[in-house]
Enzyme design. Structure first.
Site, PDB file in Angstrom:
ATOM      1  N   ASP A  16      30.189  14.436  -5.286  1.00 12.16           N
ATOM      2  CA  ASP A  16      29.850  13.146  -5.204  1.00 12.16           C
ATOM      3  C   ASP A  16      30.376  13.074  -3.085  1.00 12.16           C
ATOM      4  OD1 ASP A  16      27.921  10.732  -5.203  1.00 12.16           O
ATOM      5  OD2 ASP A  16      29.681   9.161  -6.242  1.00 12.16           O
ATOM      6  N   GLY A  17      29.587  12.080  -2.514  1.00 11.51           N
ATOM      7  CA  GLY A  17      29.399  11.521  -1.231  1.00 11.51           C
ATOM      8  C   GLY A  17      29.376  12.073  -0.202  1.00 11.51           C
ATOM      9  N   TRP A  21      29.771  11.985   4.039  1.00 14.47           N
ATOM     10  CA  TRP A  21      30.302  12.685   4.131  1.00 14.47           C
ATOM     11  C   TRP A  21      29.259  13.172   5.781  1.00 14.47           C
ATOM     12  CZ3 TRP A  21      28.667  16.870   6.962  1.00 14.47           C
ATOM     13  CH2 TRP A  21      29.258  17.964   7.775  1.00 14.47           C
ATOM     14  N   ASN A  64      18.604  10.742 -10.037  1.00 14.55           N
ATOM     15  CA  ASN A  64      18.235  11.168  -8.439  1.00 14.55           C
ATOM     16  C   ASN A  64      17.069  11.048  -8.117  1.00 14.55           C
ATOM     17  OD1 ASN A  64      20.552  13.477  -8.660  1.00 14.55           O
ATOM     18  ND2 ASN A  64      20.808  11.113  -7.826  1.00 14.55           N
ATOM     19  N   ARG A  67      15.669   8.551  -5.954  1.00 15.33           N
ATOM     20  CA  ARG A  67      16.136   8.717  -4.421  1.00 15.33           C
ATOM     21  C   ARG A  67      14.277   8.650  -3.567  1.00 15.33           C
ATOM     22  NH1 ARG A  67      21.515  11.430  -3.056  1.00 15.33           N
ATOM     23  NH2 ARG A  67      22.914  10.196  -4.818  1.00 15.33           N
ATOM     24  N   ARG A 178      35.923  14.290 -10.312  1.00 12.72           N
ATOM     25  CA  ARG A 178      34.657  13.812  -8.942  1.00 12.72           C
ATOM     26  C   ARG A 178      35.715  13.070  -7.740  1.00 12.72           C
ATOM     27  NH1 ARG A 178      30.223   9.201 -10.720  1.00 12.72           N
ATOM     28  NH2 ARG A 178      29.314   9.144  -8.715  1.00 12.72           N
TER      29      ARG A 178
HETATM   30  C1  FPP Z   1      25.754  13.222  -4.675  1.00  8.79           C
HETATM   31  O1  FPP Z   1      25.820  12.832  -3.180  1.00  8.79           O
HETATM   32  C2  FPP Z   1      25.210  14.401  -4.322  1.00  8.79           C
HETATM   33  C3  FPP Z   1      24.114  15.067  -4.996  1.00  8.79           C
HETATM   34  C4  FPP Z   1      23.177  13.313  -5.935  1.00  8.79           C
HETATM   35  C5  FPP Z   1      23.551  16.242  -4.491  1.00  8.79           C
HETATM   36  C6  FPP Z   1      24.930  17.307  -5.285  1.00  8.79           C
HETATM   37  C7  FPP Z   1      23.289  18.901  -4.598  1.00  8.79           C
HETATM   38  C8  FPP Z   1      24.358  19.616  -4.406  1.00  8.79           C
HETATM   39  C9  FPP Z   1      25.624  19.379  -3.494  1.00  8.79           C
HETATM   40  C10 FPP Z   1      23.786  20.874  -3.399  1.00  8.79           C
HETATM   41  C11 FPP Z   1      23.212  21.275  -4.425  1.00  8.79           C
HETATM   42  C12 FPP Z   1      22.497  22.280  -4.241  1.00  8.79           C
HETATM   43  C13 FPP Z   1      22.766  23.278  -5.013  1.00  8.79           C
HETATM   44  C14 FPP Z   1      22.812  24.603  -5.014  1.00  8.79           C
HETATM   45  C15 FPP Z   1      22.910  23.635  -6.722  1.00  8.79           C
HETATM   46  P1  FPP Z   1      24.915  11.406  -2.272  1.00  8.79           P
HETATM   47  O2  FPP Z   1      24.439  11.692  -1.938  1.00  8.79           O
HETATM   48  O3  FPP Z   1      24.733  10.636  -4.055  1.00  8.79           O
HETATM   49  O4  FPP Z   1      26.402  10.781  -1.262  1.00  8.79           O
HETATM   50  P2  FPP Z   1      26.429   9.520  -0.964  1.00  8.79           P
HETATM   51  O5  FPP Z   1      27.026   8.979  -2.874  1.00  8.79           O
HETATM   52  O6  FPP Z   1      27.399   9.221  -0.093  1.00  8.79           O
HETATM   53  O7  FPP Z   1      25.448   8.995  -0.875  1.00  8.79           O
END
Ligand code: FPP
Length: 234
Positions: A16-17, A21, A64, A67, A178
């Site tokens: 998460d994050g 970031w 998700n 999104r 997490r």
């Molecule tokens: C959460 O951060 C992250 C996700 C929903 C996606 C995680 C996916 C990856 C790291 C890439 C996956 C790829 C592979 C190759 C398995 P967020 O977008 O919710 O962050 P935020 O809460 O700060 O908006």
């Protein structure tokens, strides 16, 4: 005195994050996800070095899909690139590769890349790398129940249900980590999480590195896992 470091058999990450970031650096969200993939690769390396048996990553949840389409497309493109460019090396390193979730809803070209990898890793015996895609814990439980019904099984015990989960026959996570300071499971491995230690790290997922991994192991090693039993004395 140096504490003894315990190595979990199975460690699971809720990544998460990535968005925050990127936002902090005035970058598009997809750059955060790209850095997130690098963090995932670093954690795979650390898990291998530590001798972990199985590592799971929550990459895309059943929730998700709400999104923006552009972000969803970018994420699945990254998954395909990851499969095409990196998973082959994992196969060579002997890792078993699995994906949990309903893959039928993913873009066709992504699924094709994933299937190739599943096939080429099928005889491997090393660390299990498990990536959750279009995965939800409740969805998994429903899927398991429907499988049981379709097989005409009329009496169900814990083992039957466990065996019908995507992780059937594999160890439950000993620890679920997490990132980004959020303290929820968000529908991740609800059945398997029953006795998992939960560790919440404030750092955003793209910042995960060997130092953070070490701290996670130190925190896990301090936990007293009792599985409903009484505290051990001595
Ligand atoms: C959460 O951060 C992250 C996700 C929903 C996606 C995680 C996916 C990856 C790291 C890439 C996956 C790829 C592979 C190759 C398995 P967020 O977008 O919710 O962050 P935020 O809460 O700060 O908006």
């Amino acid at each position: 005195m140096q504490e003894e470091i315990k190595i979990p058999r199975h460690i699971a990450f809720i990544m998460d994050g990535n968005g925050r970031w990127a936002k902090k650096r005035l970058l598009p969200r997809k750059v955060g996800h790209r850095e997130g993939v690098s963090a995932l690769r670093r954690m795979v390396d650390e898990c291998e070095k530590a001798g972990v048996e199985m590592v799971s990553f929550y990459a895309f949840s059943t929730e998700n899909w709400t999104r923006p389409q552009e972000e969803i497309d970018a994420l699945f493109k990254m998954v395909k690139e990851f499969a095409d460019n990196h998973l082959g090396e994992y196969v060579k390193r002997g890792f078993r590769i699995m994906f949990m979730g309903d893959l039928s809803k993913l873009p066709r070209e992504t699924v094709e890349s994933l299937k190739k990898i599943i096939l080429s890793a099928k005889d491997n015996k090393g660390m299990i790398v498990n990536i959750a895609l279009n995965y939800g814990g409740r969805d998994e439980i429903l899927h398991a129940v429907n499988r049981i019904l379709s097989e005409g099984i009329r009496e169900v015990d814990m083992q039957t249900l466990s065996d019908c989960m995507y992780t059937g026959g594999l160890p439950d996570p000993d620890v679920i980590v997490r990132s980004s300071g959020e303290k929820r499971l968000s529908n991740f491995m609800l059945w398997q999480a029953a006795y998992a230690e939960l560790i919440f790290v404030d750092d955003y997922w793209p910042d995960f590195d060997a130092k953070i991994f070490r701290k996670i192991l130190e925190e896990y090693s301090k936990r007293d896992r009792r599985y409903g039993n009484v505290r051990r004395i001595g």
